[in-house]
Design a protein around this motif. Structure first.
Motif, short mmCIF file in Angstrom:
data_model
loop_
_atom_site.label_atom_id
_atom_site.label_comp_id
_atom_site.label_asym_id
_atom_site.label_seq_id
_atom_site.Cartn_x
_atom_site.Cartn_y
_atom_site.Cartn_z
N LYS A 136 0.83 -1.21 0.00
CA LYS A 136 0.00 0.00 0.00
C LYS A 136 0.87 1.26 0.00
N ASP A 137 0.29 2.37 -0.46
CA ASP A 137 1.01 3.63 -0.59
C ASP A 137 1.76 4.07 0.67
N PRO A 138 1.16 4.03 1.87
CA PRO A 138 1.88 4.51 3.06
C PRO A 138 3.16 3.71 3.36
N TYR A 139 3.22 2.47 2.87
CA TYR A 139 4.40 1.64 3.14
C TYR A 139 5.66 2.22 2.51
N PHE A 140 5.52 2.87 1.36
CA PHE A 140 6.70 3.38 0.67
C PHE A 140 7.43 4.42 1.51
N ILE A 141 6.67 5.32 2.15
CA ILE A 141 7.31 6.32 3.01
C ILE A 141 7.99 5.63 4.18
N ARG A 142 7.32 4.64 4.78
CA ARG A 142 7.93 3.90 5.89
C ARG A 142 9.20 3.19 5.47
N HIS A 143 9.19 2.61 4.28
CA HIS A 143 10.38 1.91 3.79
C HIS A 143 11.54 2.89 3.59
N VAL A 144 11.27 4.04 2.97
CA VAL A 144 12.33 5.03 2.76
C VAL A 144 12.83 5.55 4.10
N GLU A 145 11.92 5.73 5.04
CA GLU A 145 12.30 6.19 6.38
C GLU A 145 13.22 5.18 7.07
N GLU A 146 12.85 3.91 7.03
CA GLU A 146 13.70 2.87 7.64
C GLU A 146 15.04 2.78 6.93
N PHE A 147 15.02 2.88 5.61
CA PHE A 147 16.25 2.87 4.81
C PHE A 147 17.18 4.00 5.26
N LEU A 148 16.66 5.21 5.35
CA LEU A 148 17.49 6.35 5.74
C LEU A 148 18.00 6.21 7.17
N GLN A 149 17.18 5.67 8.05
CA GLN A 149 17.62 5.44 9.42
C GLN A 149 18.80 4.47 9.46
N GLU A 150 18.70 3.37 8.74
CA GLU A 150 19.77 2.37 8.70
C GLU A 150 21.04 2.94 8.07
N ILE A 151 20.90 3.68 6.99
CA ILE A 151 22.06 4.26 6.30
C ILE A 151 22.72 5.31 7.20
N THR A 152 21.91 6.11 7.88
CA THR A 152 22.45 7.14 8.78
C THR A 152 23.23 6.49 9.92
N LEU A 153 22.70 5.41 10.48
CA LEU A 153 23.43 4.70 11.54
C LEU A 153 24.75 4.16 11.01
N TRP A 154 24.75 3.63 9.80
CA TRP A 154 25.98 3.11 9.20
C TRP A 154 26.99 4.24 9.03
N GLU A 155 26.53 5.37 8.51
CA GLU A 155 27.42 6.51 8.25
C GLU A 155 27.94 7.14 9.54
N ASP A 156 27.14 7.10 10.60
CA ASP A 156 27.49 7.77 11.85
C ASP A 156 28.16 6.82 12.84
N TYR A 157 28.72 5.75 12.33
CA TYR A 157 29.38 4.74 13.18
C TYR A 157 30.38 5.39 14.13
N ASP A 158 30.31 4.97 15.38
CA ASP A 158 31.34 5.36 16.34
C ASP A 158 31.43 4.27 17.41
N ASP A 159 32.17 4.57 18.46
CA ASP A 159 32.43 3.53 19.46
C ASP A 159 31.50 3.60 20.66
N GLU A 160 30.33 4.24 20.52
CA GLU A 160 29.39 4.30 21.63
C GLU A 160 28.90 2.91 22.04
N GLU A 161 28.77 2.02 21.06
CA GLU A 161 28.42 0.64 21.38
C GLU A 161 29.68 -0.20 21.16
N PRO A 162 30.20 -0.80 22.23
CA PRO A 162 31.46 -1.53 22.10
C PRO A 162 31.39 -2.66 21.08
N TYR A 163 32.42 -2.74 20.27
CA TYR A 163 32.60 -3.79 19.27
C TYR A 163 31.52 -3.81 18.20
N GLN A 164 30.80 -2.71 18.03
CA GLN A 164 29.81 -2.62 16.96
C GLN A 164 30.57 -2.56 15.63
#
Length: 178
Positions: A136-164
């Motif tokens: 359904k249409d609303p899913y596309f926004i949710r998918h892009v939102e989750e995608f950007l969240q995951e990519i942002t976490l990948w890009e913003d990697y640091d040592d706040e979580e040990p051995y991440q």
């Protein structure tokens, strides 16, 4: 014996129903769903001004994919070959993929960023698998939102979580490792 045959008959009927659904799902993808996905993703990236491209990958019939890609760039890291030449490491910025499966259902997944020559890419993250009528249409926004969240976490990697790990094996170990 009749009860066993009736049970087997129900399984045969279910099998035929699944095969019929596969043909129907493929037809829906071809006639309307792939264009709907393209339109939705292009609309979303236009509205939020996301620098991305939406591409159709159609090397195999009935296994097409639509890829919202953040592109490929120089990573900023390079190997110095000599005083005037350097070999850049290429970074793939990640993508959100809508892949038609062998049975006509749609797999939605995130391909994480990775840098060529710097370890192994992180395995994709599956968001969901849908029958065409479930997407359904609303899913596309949710998918892009989750995608950007995951990519942002990948890009913003640091040592706040040990051995991440950021999706690939580093060229050097953690403290205390060889």
């Amino acid at each position: 014996m009749d009860a066993e045959l009736n049970n087997l008959k129900r399984k045969v009927d279910l099998y035929h129903e699944v095969l019929k659904n596969t043909k129907a799902y493929r037809k829906v993808w071809e006639e309307e769903l792939s264009q709907k996905i393209l339109d939705q993703l292009n609309y979303i990236i236009g509205q939020v001004e996301l620098d991305a491209q939406v591409e159709v990958r159609s090397e195999l019939e009935n296994l097409e994919a639509i890829d919202l890609s953040l592109g490929t760039v120089r990573s900023g890291m390079f190997q110095r070959v000599n005083e005037t030449i350097q070999r850049d490491l290429i970074k793939h910025n990640g993508s959100l993929v809508y892949q038609q499966l062998f049975n006509g259902k749609i797999l939605v997944l995130i391909q994480y960023p990775h840098i060529e020559g710097y370890g192994e890419p992180r395995p994709p993250k599956t968001i969901a698998i849908y029958r065409p009528e479930e997407l359904k249409d609303p899913y596309f926004i949710r998918h892009v939102e989750e995608f950007l969240q995951e990519i942002t976490l990948w890009e913003d990697y640091d040592d706040e979580e040990p051995y991440q790990r950021i999706g690939f094996q580093l060229n050097f170990g953690q403290q205390g490792e060889e």
